[in-house]
Scaffold this motif. Structure first.
Motif, PDB file in Angstrom:
ATOM      1  N   THR A   1      -3.555  12.397  -5.303  1.00 36.26           N
ATOM      2  CA  THR A   1      -4.755  11.917  -4.620  1.00 36.26           C
ATOM      3  C   THR A   1      -5.135  10.525  -5.101  1.00 36.26           C
ATOM      4  O   THR A   1      -5.437   9.625  -4.301  1.00 36.26           O
TER       5      THR A   1
ATOM      6  N   ARG B   1      -2.726   7.517  -3.884  1.00 40.53           N
ATOM      7  CA  ARG B   1      -2.791   7.055  -2.489  1.00 40.53           C
ATOM      8  C   ARG B   1      -3.655   5.798  -2.345  1.00 40.53           C
ATOM      9  O   ARG B   1      -3.581   5.110  -1.339  1.00 40.53           O
ATOM     10  N   ARG B   2      -4.466   5.501  -3.354  1.00 42.98           N
ATOM     11  CA  ARG B   2      -5.330   4.316  -3.300  1.00 42.98           C
ATOM     12  C   ARG B   2      -4.736   3.135  -4.071  1.00 42.98           C
ATOM     13  O   ARG B   2      -5.363   2.076  -4.149  1.00 42.98           O
ATOM     14  N   TRP B   3      -3.584   3.316  -4.669  1.00 47.67           N
ATOM     15  CA  TRP B   3      -2.985   2.247  -5.463  1.00 47.67           C
ATOM     16  C   TRP B   3      -2.397   1.142  -4.580  1.00 47.67           C
ATOM     17  O   TRP B   3      -2.095   1.356  -3.407  1.00 47.67           O
ATOM     18  N   LYS B   4      -2.236  -0.027  -5.203  1.00 47.12           N
ATOM     19  CA  LYS B   4      -1.650  -1.176  -4.506  1.00 47.12           C
ATOM     20  C   LYS B   4      -0.553  -1.785  -5.383  1.00 47.12           C
ATOM     21  O   LYS B   4      -0.680  -1.840  -6.604  1.00 47.12           O
TER      22      LYS B   4
ATOM     23  N   SER C   1       0.848  -1.192   0.000  1.00 46.44           N
ATOM     24  CA  SER C   1       0.000   0.000   0.000  1.00 46.44           C
ATOM     25  C   SER C   1       0.884   1.241   0.000  1.00 46.44           C
ATOM     26  O   SER C   1       2.072   1.190   0.327  1.00 46.44           O
TER      27      SER C   1
END
Length: 305
Positions: A209, A212-215, A175
């Motif tokens: 923005t 920040r949600r990437w994996k 994460s």
């Protein structure tokens, strides 16, 4: 005026956007190829892909053979080594024409075949390293979930394209711990610099923005012991208008950029954080770690050809 209106959006903490950082207009050109060094770090051979303007090809023919590298050790001994190479050139308009300089040079795989070859080399020689430096931990970082950001409607309506170079610090589980916009460019636009800078900053915030949600997937023997530099990836985020632009590689083509400064990610030493620039990468490139190819004299960066 659309960009000026959009600039009123609030800043996002830690995204790297700096409202006071002024951009500059520059022409850039990428040259992809391959370079081989001998055990002493001298260039023994290089080649470029595609056709270049004869004047540009002549400049590189005079410059590249004089570059010197830190020798690469394989099993503790200096060895012949080959790497993909991307040279980014920048042209500045002068009274008598253009002054061309080496904007940057990076040594990273650019194609699927090059990535496969680099991984095979790493598996065959896990202790490959730069002379005088400690071996780096074996780690691979692969993309897992990277949903692209939504194109800001105001930017799309204004026909503005751009690219943002993100530096991402990952947690060992893949994460994103921090997302930092290291540099950005607007492509093929002209206008008042203060308005163009506001457009750049909007794209930087938008890209950070989304990231920040990437994996990612972190492959290492003990990911919990990795340093921040080992868990850093650099990802270009492109904002392109599809049919309004030509797809494919940008190698060999001059393009106009309104480019902001290259800022160091706060968790990395400046000399490591600024080695890659927004003009160096294509969409879908993901760079992790550092290449074993190191110029022993980086004064060639910025030097006129």
């Amino acid at each position: 005026m659309v960009l000026l209106f959009m600039a009123g959006a609030p800043a996002l903490a830690g995204d790297g956007a700096d409202p006071t950082a002024a951009g500059e207009a520059v022409l850039t050109l990428r040259v992809d190829g391959q370079l081989t060094i001998d055990p002493e770090g001298r260039v023994s051979e290089y080649r470029v892909e595609g056709k270049l303007d004869p004047a540009v090809a002549g400049m590189l023919q005079r410059a590249v053979p004089a570059w010197r590298f830190k020798p690469i050790l394989v099993d503790g001994k200096p060895a012949i080594a080959t790497s993909p190479m991307r040279i980014t050139l920048a042209a500045e308009e002068m009274a008598e024409g253009y002054r061309v300089k080496v904007d940057n040079v990076v040594f990273w795989p650019n194609t699927r075949e090059q990535h496969a070859a680099a991984e095979a080399s790493r598996m065959a020689h896990p202790d490959m390293r730069v002379a005088g430096e400690a071996p780096r931990p074996g780690v691979r970082i692969l993309s897992k979930t990277m949903r692209p950001p939504v194109y800001p409607p105001e930017m799309m309506q204004a026909g503005v394209e751009g690219i943002v170079l993100l530096s991402l610090r990952l947690h060992p589980d893949g994460s994103v711990a921090e997302a930092f916009a290291s540099q950005s460019s607007l492509l093929n636009v002209k206008g008042r610099p203060e308005i163009l800078d506001r457009g750049r900053i909007m794209l930087e915030r938008n890209a950070a923005t989304a990231a920040r949600r990437w994996k990612f997937t972190v492959l290492a023997e003990d990911a919990a012991t990795l340093a921040p530099g080992d868990l850093t990836v650099r990802v270009p985020v492109e904002y392109r208008l599809g049919a309004m632009t030509e797809g494919g590689s940008l190698a060999g083509q001059w393009r106009h950029e309104f480019r902001g400064p290259n800022r160091p990610a706060p968790w990395l030493p400046p000399e490591d954080a600024t080695r890659v620039r927004v003009s160096d990468l294509n969409a879908r490139d993901i760079l992790a770690g550092r290449s074993p190819f190191e110029l022993s004299d980086r004064s060639v960066i910025g030097k006129a050809l």
